[in-house]
Design an enzyme around this catalytic site. Structure first.
Site: not given
Length: 617
Positions: A2, A55, A58, A83, A380
């Site tokens: 976010c 965004l 979850v 996260e 990544s």
């Protein structure tokens, strides 16, 4: 992921002019809406104004922010970007202490952790995060950033107001702020760029909460404190135990980061790092009856113009093909053309709010836009080289003899392109050296350690605190510019803390670069990939791209109204452009050679124009 933005002022009551403050903070938040296009919220309290752009990854329905929770008569409100990978365990601990939860989002867990643990809450979190909490009981704003700065958090002070945000542009959007660069900002740009000093926002008056730090803002001002740092400890595990523990920590980190209610993918270059992440992810998803999506990057005609060098010995495509067959992923090969690569330079400047790693940034931005069409989260292989010693300077004799940043130890090229009068005005060499010495002074070290091992520990720490941070900064802005969340399992603090103290003879086992990591990954990858020689993020070798950069830079130099007139040495740059470029002589890291220097200067011009920057020399 976010975006967060806000400000606080303890000399006035915002609720008496709530419409005014809502308009200001909403405008700040709207500048970073790309970070979270799914939802937008604003909160106004007595002394704090918050904006959040979400965004959703979850708990799509329940994780809306700003989020408020009460404890008795007291209320706590959070805006959070990140996260948390130990959400379930932490939630159970908090339930045992009597807390209840109305969502299964990690946002509520972070907020509840603050309510229970206060300033110590960061030590309980495993993840990537930057957040702000308005605490009505203590009448303060609490800021916190993750241990390695994977998520950004900038701040500044204007009068009695403290402003903070995920990106600099949100602070600059405040009506009282003017973008100014002083002589020390130019030292950052010309002496250290595209890296940045820890905590430095380059713009005058703008700073960054350092990795592993928290801050409390209240009536007495701002108090900044470190809540976590690497420690130097004696390594007592034998090699077999070290391999086993490394494998456990790495696999646990990757598997924890596969959480989410949205489509997930991995970036797969065919190198050992991204291949490990992709192989473990594919195996975990297969158990759920799912197929992993993977992506690789290249450039139009690179198969024709690629030039092998000691920094980039091979192309990725053959190794990507091997991995795709081995793990059975659904793979997409992305390519970028010269014009898109060039045009994306300007978008990359705005994404980062600063000139960055040239086409290394712009290509990542371009590729992420393609990935975002189908995915919201990607994993990544970033950060493995910094902690396992994968870069050439870990074994470069010059790095052991030169007291300088090993990826940018020679300032001669940088100085040669600077206007001579400007160079006389700036304490460039002194500034760069002071940043280096300050970091060396902070290195966690063991008393009595062998001098060579002690120096290699210094090089490792420099990489973690500078080079890794630069790459993470680039990765966050170029992915979040499209609302794409990136996760980096190698940056798990448990793994980095453990490997930091592993002796070099283990990391370089059998005189093999990243030998420890390769041994820890045995059985996960085909041998052709497991023992592939390191080849970094790809770049274009197309002569037309370099010709395009030279043409555009020449236009800038010939424009008497260009912003970089007076900052650069036109004659020297013409001289550079009239000679063949040496792709094997980087001026920053392994990827930024002379063509990337041209692109960096083009970005610098675009940056001054876009932000209408004032110079204060």
């Amino acid at each position: 992921m976010c975006g967060i933005a806000g400000y606080c002022d303890f000399t006035c009551n915002f609720t008496r002019e709530s419409e005014k403050h809502e308009k200001i903070v909403r405008s700040m938040g709207q500048t970073i809406v790309h970070r979270g296009p799914d939802n937008f919220g604003v909160y106004i309290s007595e002394h704090a104004a918050f904006a959040h752009t979400r965004l959703a990854v979850v708990d799509i329905e329940g994780g809306t922010q700003p989020m408020t929770k009460k404890k008795g008569e007291d209320s706590y409100t959070i805006i959070y970007n990140g996260e948390i990978y130990n959400t379930n365990e932490l939630q159970e601990q908090l339930k045992e202490k009597g807390y209840t939860f109305t969502t299964y989002s990690d946002t509520e867990v972070v907020l509840t952790a603050y309510m229970e643990y206060g300033e110590k809450c960061g030590t309980y979190l495993n993840g990537i995060y930057a957040f702000a909490v308005w605490d009505s009981r203590l009448k303060r704003v609490f800021l916190c950033r993750d241990r390695f700065g994977i998520k950004p958090l900038f701040y500044g002070k204007k009068g009695n107001q403290y402003l903070f945000a995920s990106e600099i542009k949100a602070i600059l959007n405040h009506p009282d702020w003017t973008p100014v660069i002083d002589r020390y900002g130019l030292c950052e740009i010309f002496g250290l760029g595209p890296a940045r000093s820890t905590g430095n926002g380059v713009f005058q008056g703008i700073h960054e909460i350092p990795p592993g730090f928290m801050a409390c803002l209240d009536y007495s001002g701002m108090e900044l404190a470190q809540y976590w740092q690497l420690t130097a400890e004696e390594h007592t595990d034998n090699y077999e135990q070290t391999v086993e523990q490394t494998r456990y920590l790495l696999l646990d980190s990757i598997e924890r980061q596969l959480v989410g209610d949205v489509p997930l993918c991995t970036l797969l270059s065919g190198g050992v790092d991204s291949s490990i992440v992709s192989a473990v992810s594919a195996r975990a998803l297969k158990k759920q009856g799912k197929t992993l999506d993977t992506y690789s990057f290249d450039y139009v005609d690179n198969n024709k113009y690629f030039k092998a060098s000691r920094f980039q010995p091979s192309q990725d495509r053959p190794y990507v093909d091997i991995m795709v067959r081995a793990i059975g992923s659904h793979h997409t090969y992305l390519q970028c053309d010269n014009e898109s690569l060039y045009q994306s330079l300007f978008d990359a400047v705005y994404a980062k709010d600063l000139p960055g790693m040239a086409d290394v940034d712009s290509s990542m931005l371009y590729f992420c836009r393609q990935i975002k069409k189908k995915h919201t989260v990607c994993l990544s292989g970033e950060c493995a080289d910094e902690i396992f010693g994968g870069y050439p300077w870990f074994q470069d004799p010059d790095a052991f003899q030169t007291r300088a940043f090993p990826w940018s130890k020679d300032l001669s090229v940088r100085k040669s392109i600077m206007n001579k009068r400007l160079l006389e005005m700036l304490p460039l060499e002194e500034y760069v050296q002071s940043r280096y010495e300050k970091t060396i002074h902070q290195v966690p070290a063991l008393a009595g350690e062998d001098p060579t091992e002690a120096r290699r520990r210094e090089i490792g720490y420099l990489n973690i605190r500078w080079f890794m941070t630069t790459l993470l900064d680039r990765k966050d802005r170029t992915t979040m510019a499209s609302g794409l969340e990136v996760r980096v399992p190698f940056a798990d603090h448990r793994l980095i803390q453990y490997v930091y103290n592993v002796p070099w003879e283990f990391k370089n086992h059998n005189q093999t670069v990243k030998g420890l990591l390769r041994d820890a990954a045995k059985g996960l990858l085909p041998d052709e990939v497991l023992y592939r020689r390191k080849s970094p993020y790809p770049k274009t070798y197309h002569p037309q791209y370099e010709a395009l950069l030279k043409r555009k830079l020449t236009e800038i130099l010939e424009d008497k109204d260009s912003c970089i007139q007076g900052l650069v040495d036109n004659e020297m740059l013409y001289n550079w452009m009239n000679h063949p470029s040496d792709y094997g002589r980087p001026w920053f890291g392994q990827l930024m050679a002379v063509p990337q220097m041209y692109a960096y200067l083009i970005m610098l011009e675009a940056w001054f124009r876009k932000y209408e920057i004032q110079l204060d020399l």
